[in-house]
Design an enzyme around this catalytic site. Structure first.
Site, PDB file in Angstrom:
ATOM      1  N   ASP A  24       0.827  -1.096   0.019  1.00  0.00           N
ATOM      2  CA  ASP A  24      -0.055   0.095  -0.042  1.00  0.00           C
ATOM      3  C   ASP A  24       0.852   1.252  -0.061  1.00  0.00           C
ATOM      4  OD1 ASP A  24       1.026   0.246   2.520  1.00  0.00           O
ATOM      5  OD2 ASP A  24      -0.761  -0.460   3.458  1.00  0.00           O
ATOM      6  N   SER A  25       0.309   2.426  -0.139  1.00  0.00           N
ATOM      7  CA  SER A  25       1.177   3.583  -0.315  1.00  0.00           C
ATOM      8  C   SER A  25       1.480   4.191   1.172  1.00  0.00           C
ATOM      9  CB  SER A  25       0.141   4.758  -0.970  1.00  0.00           C
ATOM     10  OG  SER A  25      -0.861   5.194  -0.355  1.00  0.00           O
ATOM     11  N   GLY A  26       0.834   3.607   2.197  1.00  0.00           N
ATOM     12  CA  GLY A  26       1.459   4.298   3.432  1.00  0.00           C
ATOM     13  C   GLY A  26       0.351   5.329   3.975  1.00  0.00           C
ATOM     14  N   GLY A  27      -0.427   5.957   3.021  1.00  0.00           N
ATOM     15  CA  GLY A  27      -1.211   7.151   3.396  1.00  0.00           C
ATOM     16  C   GLY A  27      -2.103   6.716   4.379  1.00  0.00           C
ATOM     17  N   PHE A  28      -2.973   5.683   4.380  1.00  0.00           N
ATOM     18  CA  PHE A  28      -3.979   5.503   5.203  1.00  0.00           C
ATOM     19  C   PHE A  28      -3.276   5.664   6.842  1.00  0.00           C
ATOM     20  CE2 PHE A  28      -6.248   2.718   8.273  1.00  0.00           C
ATOM     21  CZ  PHE A  28      -7.584   3.480   8.210  1.00  0.00           C
ATOM     22  N   GLY A  33     -11.021   4.403   0.634  1.00  0.00           N
ATOM     23  CA  GLY A  33     -11.950   5.422   1.461  1.00  0.00           C
ATOM     24  C   GLY A  33     -13.417   4.718   1.807  1.00  0.00           C
ATOM     25  N   ASP A  43      -8.134  -7.042   0.855  1.00  0.00           N
ATOM     26  CA  ASP A  43      -7.175  -7.245   2.059  1.00  0.00           C
ATOM     27  C   ASP A  43      -7.846  -6.913   3.146  1.00  0.00           C
ATOM     28  OD1 ASP A  43      -5.758  -4.729   3.202  1.00  0.00           O
ATOM     29  OD2 ASP A  43      -6.562  -4.295   1.508  1.00  0.00           O
ATOM     30  N   ASP A  86      -2.784   8.483  -2.098  1.00  0.00           N
ATOM     31  CA  ASP A  86      -4.170   9.292  -1.773  1.00  0.00           C
ATOM     32  C   ASP A  86      -4.564   9.957  -0.465  1.00  0.00           C
ATOM     33  OD1 ASP A  86      -4.585   6.823  -0.615  1.00  0.00           O
ATOM     34  OD2 ASP A  86      -6.669   6.697  -1.099  1.00  0.00           O
ATOM     35  N   GLN A 123     -11.600   7.489  -5.126  1.00  0.00           N
ATOM     36  CA  GLN A 123     -12.036   8.524  -3.688  1.00  0.00           C
ATOM     37  C   GLN A 123     -13.498   8.886  -4.035  1.00  0.00           C
ATOM     38  OE1 GLN A 123     -11.199   8.019  -0.822  1.00  0.00           O
ATOM     39  NE2 GLN A 123      -9.120   7.002  -0.888  1.00  0.00           N
TER      40      GLN A 123
END
Length: 387
Positions: free
Chosen positions: A97-101, A225, A275, A151, A198
């Site tokens: 994943d991007s790490g954003g969450f 989201g 996931d 995101d 999103q």
């Protein structure tokens, strides 16, 4: 060098049954059968499991977490040690994943800007900047097969103006993520980058986000989201308006989902990848998933029950240990409890996914969906009673 050698990532749609889809994703580290559930290996490990156990259960791909790995042991160190596949002894497909969450939910003193998110580590307070470019750089160093754009994920409910602002920022970050991905040679390495739809719980914004994202050259598309606290019916309604405008011949990934019922209902609406930490986290807290629904091993009614969780299951953790023993392990907080129940839970999730794939292939997905839900509603057999 052939085009296939340069770009081994591909998606083949093999069969549809209504909106449900069965397919295959080809990656540099093997084929992923879809619909697929990806066990979460947050810190380069699926908690309480050996990698070979995870593979033997039927998992073709696991998920690694950019935020956690950038902090410890660092992406640069993983790259120096041969990449994430080698580092964790998982020679199969990996999605990061991007790490954003995690930046939004775990990090301290976050500051959002057009450039990205500056934050302090929740471990030691060290300062970091997560931009779209840095997120892709980290994922490139890790060497994952499938990477995610950065995101902005906001909690629901939220005002339309806030949702729209986050959606537009995510679209701009999608463009920057793609530019960085190509700059680092991702397509030439056979890797893939997914864009993230999103739009919160607003149908018009979901459609707009999906359409604009679909105009960008991503290898796959995700729905983000959702599963952030909204009711299930809201999530499913958003899927119903979103998946019909997503590219047909690209994989579709619903991030962070979910329960077995969420998966069944989302497959029925055209989703290919999932996931969630739920099966592993539940296993560490005494909760088992079975064909008959959930079994809470903390419950005292299991203390003298000699039956296994499911005597017909292939998984040894499910078949070979009594509920009484599992209850005992949970009550005394033995590490083996987490190991056995995580093993059971991931086995059930992969059993469910294979059942879904087989049903789509046979054209009987709707029957399978209804029977599975009926089995969950019927529940387990009556508690064992000593005679």
């Amino acid at each position: 060098m052939s085009d296939q050698a340069q770009k081994p990532f591909s998606f083949k749609l093999l069969k549809t049954d209504g909106a449900a889809r069965r397919g295959e994703i080809t990656t540099p580290h093997g084929v992923v059968r879809t619909p697929a559930f990806m066990p979460v290996g947050t810190q380069a490990t699926v908690k309480a499991m050996y990698p070979q156990q995870v593979r033997d259960l039927g998992a073709d791909v696991i998920l690694g977490n950019t935020y956690h790995l950038m902090l410890r042991p660092t992406a640069e160190r993983v790259a120096k040690l041969g990449g994430l596949h080698h580092f964790m002894n998982w020679p199969h497909a990996i999605l990061t994943d991007s790490g954003g969450f995690q930046v939004m939910s775990l990090a301290q003193l976050r500051k959002m800007s057009e450039e990205g998110v500056s934050f302090r580590s929740h471990h030691d307070g060290s300062k970091h900047m997560m931009s779209p470019e840095r997120s892709i750089e980290i994922q490139g160093l890790l060497g994952s097969d499938i990477q995610m754009q950065l995101d902005q994920c906001i909690a629901l409910p939220a005002e339309r103006s806030e949702i729209e602002e986050a959606m537009n920022l995510s679209l701009r970050w999608a463009d920057r993520s793609r530019t960085q991905f190509e700059k680092m040679g991702g397509p030439g390495k056979g890797q893939a980058l997914y864009g993230i739809v999103q739009g919160g719980d607003n149908p018009e914004l979901r459609v707009e986000s999906a359409q604009r994202l679909g105009e960008m050259p991503f290898e796959g598309y995700s729905v983000g989201g959702l599963a952030v606290g909204e009711p299930q019916e809201v999530m499913l309604r958003m899927l119903e308006v979103t998946t019909p405008v997503m590219p047909v011949h690209k994989p579709r990934y619903l991030m962070g989902v979910g329960t077995p019922e969420d998966i069944l209902e989302s497959v029925a609406r055209g989703i290919d990848q999932f996931d969630c930490v739920m099966p592993t986290r539940a296993g560490r807290h005494g909760l088992a998933y079975t064909r008959f629904g959930k079994v809470n091993l903390k419950n005292a009614r299991h203390a003298e029950d000699p039956r296994p969780l499911d005597e017909e299951a292939d998984c040894p953790a499910t078949r070979d240990y009594s509920r009484a023993y599992l209850h005992h392990l949970v009550r005394v907080n033995e590490g083996l409890a987490a190991m056995l129940l995580t093993w059971n839970n991931l086995a059930y999730y992969q059993f469910l996914m294979q059942g879904i794939r087989d049903a789509i292939e046979a054209g009987t997905f709707e029957d399978f969906r209804q029977k599975t839900k009926e089995d969950w509603a019927r529940g387990d057999l009556a508690p064992y009673v000593w005679s």
